[in-house]
Design a protein around this motif. Structure first.
Motif, PDB file in Angstrom:
ATOM      1  N   UNK A   1      66.325  26.710  76.431  1.00 28.33           N
ATOM      2  CA  UNK A   1      67.621  26.129  76.212  1.00 28.33           C
ATOM      3  C   UNK A   1      67.437  24.616  76.162  1.00 28.33           C
ATOM      4  N   UNK A   2      67.976  24.034  75.133  1.00 27.21           N
ATOM      5  CA  UNK A   2      67.824  22.591  75.017  1.00 27.21           C
ATOM      6  C   UNK A   2      68.783  21.883  75.966  1.00 27.21           C
ATOM      7  N   UNK A   3      68.457  20.680  76.288  1.00 28.67           N
ATOM      8  CA  UNK A   3      69.310  19.886  77.174  1.00 28.67           C
ATOM      9  C   UNK A   3      70.680  19.682  76.547  1.00 28.67           C
ATOM     10  N   UNK A   4      70.708  19.534  75.229  1.00 27.13           N
ATOM     11  CA  UNK A   4      71.980  19.349  74.522  1.00 27.13           C
ATOM     12  C   UNK A   4      72.882  20.573  74.708  1.00 27.13           C
ATOM     13  N   UNK A   5      72.308  21.770  74.555  1.00 23.85           N
ATOM     14  CA  UNK A   5      73.073  22.999  74.746  1.00 23.85           C
ATOM     15  C   UNK A   5      73.573  23.109  76.178  1.00 23.85           C
ATOM     16  N   UNK A   6      72.702  22.782  77.125  1.00 23.02           N
ATOM     17  CA  UNK A   6      73.054  22.869  78.536  1.00 23.02           C
ATOM     18  C   UNK A   6      74.196  21.908  78.873  1.00 23.02           C
ATOM     19  N   UNK A   7      74.131  20.702  78.357  1.00 21.86           N
ATOM     20  CA  UNK A   7      75.189  19.718  78.600  1.00 21.86           C
ATOM     21  C   UNK A   7      76.491  20.180  77.961  1.00 21.86           C
ATOM     22  N   UNK A   8      76.402  20.711  76.750  1.00 22.67           N
ATOM     23  CA  UNK A   8      77.599  21.196  76.060  1.00 22.67           C
ATOM     24  C   UNK A   8      78.256  22.340  76.812  1.00 22.67           C
ATOM     25  N   UNK A   9      77.447  23.276  77.302  1.00 24.37           N
ATOM     26  CA  UNK A   9      77.999  24.403  78.056  1.00 24.37           C
ATOM     27  C   UNK A   9      78.640  23.928  79.355  1.00 24.37           C
ATOM     28  N   UNK A  10      78.006  22.983  80.017  1.00 21.94           N
ATOM     29  CA  UNK A  10      78.561  22.451  81.264  1.00 21.94           C
ATOM     30  C   UNK A  10      79.867  21.717  80.991  1.00 21.94           C
ATOM     31  N   UNK A  11      79.916  20.956  79.912  1.00 26.92           N
ATOM     32  CA  UNK A  11      81.145  20.241  79.555  1.00 26.92           C
ATOM     33  C   UNK A  11      82.270  21.223  79.239  1.00 26.92           C
ATOM     34  N   UNK A  12      81.951  22.285  78.505  1.00 23.81           N
ATOM     35  CA  UNK A  12      82.963  23.298  78.190  1.00 23.81           C
ATOM     36  C   UNK A  12      83.478  23.968  79.460  1.00 23.81           C
ATOM     37  N   UNK A  13      82.565  24.253  80.385  1.00 23.18           N
ATOM     38  CA  UNK A  13      82.961  24.900  81.639  1.00 23.18           C
ATOM     39  C   UNK A  13      83.851  23.972  82.466  1.00 23.18           C
ATOM     40  N   UNK A  50      69.947  31.747  77.181  1.00 21.84           N
ATOM     41  CA  UNK A  50      68.843  32.205  78.019  1.00 21.84           C
ATOM     42  C   UNK A  50      68.125  33.386  77.379  1.00 21.84           C
ATOM     43  N   UNK A  51      68.885  34.304  76.783  1.00 25.51           N
ATOM     44  CA  UNK A  51      68.278  35.455  76.112  1.00 25.51           C
ATOM     45  C   UNK A  51      67.449  34.971  74.933  1.00 25.51           C
ATOM     46  N   UNK A  52      68.001  34.040  74.167  1.00 19.81           N
ATOM     47  CA  UNK A  52      67.272  33.488  73.026  1.00 19.81           C
ATOM     48  C   UNK A  52      65.968  32.844  73.478  1.00 19.81           C
ATOM     49  N   UNK A  53      66.019  32.088  74.578  1.00 20.04           N
ATOM     50  CA  UNK A  53      64.821  31.452  75.104  1.00 20.04           C
ATOM     51  C   UNK A  53      63.788  32.485  75.552  1.00 20.04           C
ATOM     52  N   UNK A  54      64.254  33.575  76.150  1.00 16.82           N
ATOM     53  CA  UNK A  54      63.342  34.627  76.602  1.00 16.82           C
ATOM     54  C   UNK A  54      62.598  35.238  75.414  1.00 16.82           C
ATOM     55  N   UNK A  55      63.318  35.460  74.322  1.00 18.33           N
ATOM     56  CA  UNK A  55      62.671  36.017  73.138  1.00 18.33           C
ATOM     57  C   UNK A  55      61.712  35.008  72.522  1.00 18.33           C
ATOM     58  N   UNK A  56      62.093  33.741  72.529  1.00 15.68           N
ATOM     59  CA  UNK A  56      61.205  32.711  72.005  1.00 15.68           C
ATOM     60  C   UNK A  56      59.914  32.623  72.817  1.00 15.68           C
ATOM     61  N   UNK A  57      60.069  32.711  74.139  1.00 15.84           N
ATOM     62  CA  UNK A  57      58.897  32.644  75.027  1.00 15.84           C
ATOM     63  C   UNK A  57      58.010  33.878  74.862  1.00 15.84           C
ATOM     64  N   UNK A  58      58.617  35.030  74.643  1.00 20.50           N
ATOM     65  CA  UNK A  58      57.857  36.265  74.480  1.00 20.50           C
ATOM     66  C   UNK A  58      57.067  36.261  73.184  1.00 20.50           C
ATOM     67  N   UNK A  59      57.565  35.545  72.189  1.00 20.68           N
ATOM     68  CA  UNK A  59      56.896  35.500  70.901  1.00 20.68           C
ATOM     69  C   UNK A  59      55.725  34.543  70.848  1.00 20.68           C
ATOM     70  N   UNK A  60      55.505  33.786  71.906  1.00 18.74           N
ATOM     71  CA  UNK A  60      54.419  32.789  71.910  1.00 18.74           C
ATOM     72  C   UNK A  60      53.104  33.414  72.312  1.00 18.74           C
TER      73      UNK A  60
END
Length: 60
Positions: A1-13, A50-60
């Motif tokens: 998860x990028x920092x930008x996504x994390x900040x955006x999700x926190x701001x939305x919450x 988080x799911x997207x990141x898990x799949x990205x990590x599994x593909x490495x």
């Protein structure tokens, strides 16, 4: 998860929490419900990231 996504999700919450609080203080049920919905949406986006990141990590 990028920092930008994390900040955006926190701001939305946080926006959702503010809306919910204002809705409670003013007895505005629609605004309160909208705030809760915003929080759920932010949590869902965070979970999807988080799911997207898990799949990205599994593909490495």
């Amino acid at each position: 998860m990028s920092a930008k996504d994390d900040i955006g999700n926190t701001a939305d919450r946080m926006t959702g929490k503010v809306k919910e609080g204002i809705g409670k203080m003013t007895d505005n049920e629609r605004l309160e419900a909208e705030g809760k919905a915003d929080q759920v949406k932010a949590d869902a986006k965070k979970a999807a990231d988080k799911v997207k990141d898990a799949f990205d990590d599994a593909g490495k």
